[in-house]
Design a protein around this motif. Sequence first.
Motif, PDB file in Angstrom:
ATOM      1  N   GLY A   1      19.343  31.707  31.918  1.00 40.99           N
ATOM      2  CA  GLY A   1      20.070  30.578  31.344  1.00 40.99           C
ATOM      3  C   GLY A   1      21.363  30.241  32.055  1.00 40.99           C
ATOM      4  O   GLY A   1      22.251  29.597  31.468  1.00 40.99           O
ATOM      5  N   MET A   2      21.501  30.645  33.328  1.00 39.68           N
ATOM      6  CA  MET A   2      22.747  30.407  34.059  1.00 39.68           C
ATOM      7  C   MET A   2      22.759  29.073  34.778  1.00 39.68           C
ATOM      8  O   MET A   2      23.704  28.761  35.504  1.00 39.68           O
ATOM      9  N   GLY A   3      21.704  28.290  34.620  1.00 39.87           N
ATOM     10  CA  GLY A   3      21.663  26.975  35.233  1.00 39.87           C
ATOM     11  C   GLY A   3      20.258  26.609  35.659  1.00 39.87           C
ATOM     12  O   GLY A   3      19.337  27.429  35.588  1.00 39.87           O
ATOM     13  N   LEU A   4      20.098  25.370  36.089  1.00 40.55           N
ATOM     14  CA  LEU A   4      18.844  24.927  36.680  1.00 40.55           C
ATOM     15  C   LEU A   4      18.883  25.213  38.182  1.00 40.55           C
ATOM     16  O   LEU A   4      19.916  25.577  38.727  1.00 40.55           O
ATOM     17  N   SER A   5      17.764  25.002  38.852  1.00 34.84           N
ATOM     18  CA  SER A   5      17.750  25.126  40.307  1.00 34.84           C
ATOM     19  C   SER A   5      16.625  24.279  40.863  1.00 34.84           C
ATOM     20  O   SER A   5      15.747  23.814  40.118  1.00 34.84           O
ATOM     21  N   VAL A   6      16.656  24.073  42.178  1.00 32.03           N
ATOM     22  CA  VAL A   6      15.594  23.373  42.889  1.00 32.03           C
ATOM     23  C   VAL A   6      14.969  24.365  43.859  1.00 32.03           C
ATOM     24  O   VAL A   6      15.663  24.942  44.703  1.00 32.03           O
ATOM     25  N   VAL A   7      13.660  24.590  43.722  1.00 30.75           N
ATOM     26  CA  VAL A   7      12.968  25.583  44.546  1.00 30.75           C
ATOM     27  C   VAL A   7      11.605  25.043  44.960  1.00 30.75           C
ATOM     28  O   VAL A   7      11.115  24.049  44.419  1.00 30.75           O
ATOM     29  N   SER A   8      10.991  25.736  45.902  1.00 34.65           N
ATOM     30  CA  SER A   8       9.631  25.397  46.312  1.00 34.65           C
ATOM     31  C   SER A   8       8.642  25.841  45.241  1.00 34.65           C
ATOM     32  O   SER A   8       8.742  26.950  44.701  1.00 34.65           O
TER      33      SER A   8
ATOM     34  N   GLU B   1      24.474  16.409  33.809  1.00 31.93           N
ATOM     35  CA  GLU B   1      25.004  17.201  32.698  1.00 31.93           C
ATOM     36  C   GLU B   1      24.719  18.692  32.875  1.00 31.93           C
ATOM     37  O   GLU B   1      25.158  19.501  32.055  1.00 31.93           O
ATOM     38  N   GLU B   2      23.981  19.062  33.928  1.00 30.34           N
ATOM     39  CA  GLU B   2      23.543  20.449  34.108  1.00 30.34           C
ATOM     40  C   GLU B   2      24.280  21.135  35.259  1.00 30.34           C
ATOM     41  O   GLU B   2      24.735  20.499  36.205  1.00 30.34           O
ATOM     42  N   THR B   3      24.364  22.449  35.148  1.00 24.49           N
ATOM     43  CA  THR B   3      24.868  23.290  36.237  1.00 24.49           C
ATOM     44  C   THR B   3      23.684  23.795  37.054  1.00 24.49           C
ATOM     45  O   THR B   3      22.633  24.117  36.487  1.00 24.49           O
ATOM     46  N   PHE B   4      23.853  23.871  38.362  1.00 24.24           N
ATOM     47  CA  PHE B   4      22.759  24.296  39.234  1.00 24.24           C
ATOM     48  C   PHE B   4      23.086  25.603  39.942  1.00 24.24           C
ATOM     49  O   PHE B   4      24.186  25.793  40.465  1.00 24.24           O
ATOM     50  N   VAL B   5      22.104  26.491  39.940  1.00 22.91           N
ATOM     51  CA  VAL B   5      22.157  27.709  40.757  1.00 22.91           C
ATOM     52  C   VAL B   5      21.708  27.317  42.167  1.00 22.91           C
ATOM     53  O   VAL B   5      20.631  26.744  42.339  1.00 22.91           O
TER      54      VAL B   5
ATOM     55  N   PHE C   1       2.438  22.357  58.954  1.00 24.89           N
ATOM     56  CA  PHE C   1       1.181  23.038  58.640  1.00 24.89           C
ATOM     57  C   PHE C   1       0.909  23.098  57.140  1.00 24.89           C
ATOM     58  O   PHE C   1      -0.195  23.451  56.728  1.00 24.89           O
ATOM     59  N   MET C   2       1.906  22.724  56.296  1.00 18.09           N
ATOM     60  CA  MET C   2       1.649  22.775  54.859  1.00 18.09           C
ATOM     61  C   MET C   2       2.709  21.965  54.119  1.00 18.09           C
ATOM     62  O   MET C   2       3.874  21.947  54.521  1.00 18.09           O
ATOM     63  N   GLU C   3       2.282  21.298  53.049  1.00 16.30           N
ATOM     64  CA  GLU C   3       3.246  20.634  52.176  1.00 16.30           C
ATOM     65  C   GLU C   3       4.090  21.679  51.447  1.00 16.30           C
ATOM     66  O   GLU C   3       3.615  22.772  51.130  1.00 16.30           O
ATOM     67  N   ASN C   4       5.340  21.331  51.191  1.00 12.82           N
ATOM     68  CA  ASN C   4       6.254  22.240  50.513  1.00 12.82           C
ATOM     69  C   ASN C   4       7.027  21.470  49.445  1.00 12.82           C
ATOM     70  O   ASN C   4       8.178  21.096  49.639  1.00 12.82           O
ATOM     71  N   PRO C   5       6.376  21.174  48.308  1.00 14.66           N
ATOM     72  CA  PRO C   5       7.047  20.387  47.263  1.00 14.66           C
ATOM     73  C   PRO C   5       8.152  21.182  46.565  1.00 14.66           C
ATOM     74  O   PRO C   5       7.978  22.355  46.233  1.00 14.66           O
ATOM     75  N   LEU C   6       9.290  20.519  46.353  1.00 10.79           N
ATOM     76  CA  LEU C   6      10.410  21.124  45.642  1.00 10.79           C
ATOM     77  C   LEU C   6      10.479  20.561  44.233  1.00 10.79           C
ATOM     78  O   LEU C   6      10.296  19.360  44.024  1.00 10.79           O
ATOM     79  N   VAL C   7      10.757  21.424  43.273  1.00 10.22           N
ATOM     80  CA  VAL C   7      10.840  21.009  41.862  1.00 10.22           C
ATOM     81  C   VAL C   7      12.106  21.568  41.232  1.00 10.22           C
ATOM     82  O   VAL C   7      12.708  22.519  41.734  1.00 10.22           O
ATOM     83  N   VAL C   8      12.488  20.952  40.124  1.00 12.51           N
ATOM     84  CA  VAL C   8      13.612  21.451  39.334  1.00 12.51           C
ATOM     85  C   VAL C   8      13.063  22.446  38.313  1.00 12.51           C
ATOM     86  O   VAL C   8      12.127  22.127  37.570  1.00 12.51           O
ATOM     87  N   ILE C   9      13.633  23.642  38.287  1.00 12.08           N
ATOM     88  CA  ILE C   9      13.133  24.677  37.368  1.00 12.08           C
ATOM     89  C   ILE C   9      14.160  24.991  36.290  1.00 12.08           C
ATOM     90  O   ILE C   9      15.363  24.824  36.479  1.00 12.08           O
ATOM     91  N   ALA C  10      13.637  25.457  35.154  1.00 15.67           N
ATOM     92  CA  ALA C  10      14.466  25.803  34.001  1.00 15.67           C
ATOM     93  C   ALA C  10      13.759  26.903  33.215  1.00 15.67           C
ATOM     94  O   ALA C  10      12.556  27.119  33.377  1.00 15.67           O
TER      95      ALA C  10
END
Length: 302
Positions: free
Chosen positions: A235-242, A189-193, A161-170
Amino acid sequence: MNITFRQLRVFEAVARELSYTRAAESLHMTQPAASMQVKQLEGQVGLPLFEQLGKKIYLTEAGQELLQYSHAIFNHLEELEDVLEGMRGLNRGRLRIAVASTINYFAPRVLAAFNRLYPDVSLNLEVTNREKLMRMLDANEKDLVLMGQPPENLDLEYDPFMENPLVVIAPPSHPLANEKQIPMQRLEEETFVMREKGSGTRLAMERFFQEHQIELHPGLEMTRNEAIKQAVRSGMGLSVVSTRSIELELETKRLVALDVEGFPLMRYWYIVHRKGKRLTPAAQAFRAFLLEEADHLADSNE
């Protein structure tokens, strides 16, 4: 077996509370009366439904089986009541919906819009993680479930019913915040939450990195999107979220979406129910409403 609905109601309450006293209080009856109903039910079943270890009681194997069937019985009765109300032309009923936590940013908006059209429909919303959503689907506990990619091991009907794009956030101060077309390999080279194991977002993220042979370096593991956003901002890491879950943070520039090769990672949200399930009039109306109006509501400020 000559089992009564009253016996099943009392049994369900005791199984939920694991206490005869609390179950009796929730049903506005005395503790001896609740105990008697369970004993009569055990007599009909021919097996003990609870066992006591120390001061605590636990469901036996027979009790666990009976609990699943009693849930199904009462769910069918509620569905029957709603179907009959629909046949009588009544514009009311109950609608029980469970949604993945990532959809909770959108769910109240769509439920509010639906409620304006059907004000006499009683709405119940439960927000939880993917693992519990799959258990609910397996037990047929909800009318409809809104989630990411539906599991393949269950016999389900679903529609996107809807697109849900995921992006890398910082955080805005991150060295990559203003970079363009960042190579995927740079993320090694990055740590991920991370979300918890079994999360739909985490599964999609891990699958993407594996397909592109990118070594992922997990850091903190969290169960809530709000906690993940705070950790990234700190600043504890990057993450991938909607992207749907960070609209406010992007607008206020508390977070940035990095321009990484291969992102946004496109996924979809689905409306799901068990195959063969007879949807109530309220559930049918909500399903049609969501499929028709989801994109408009996502882009509006309602």
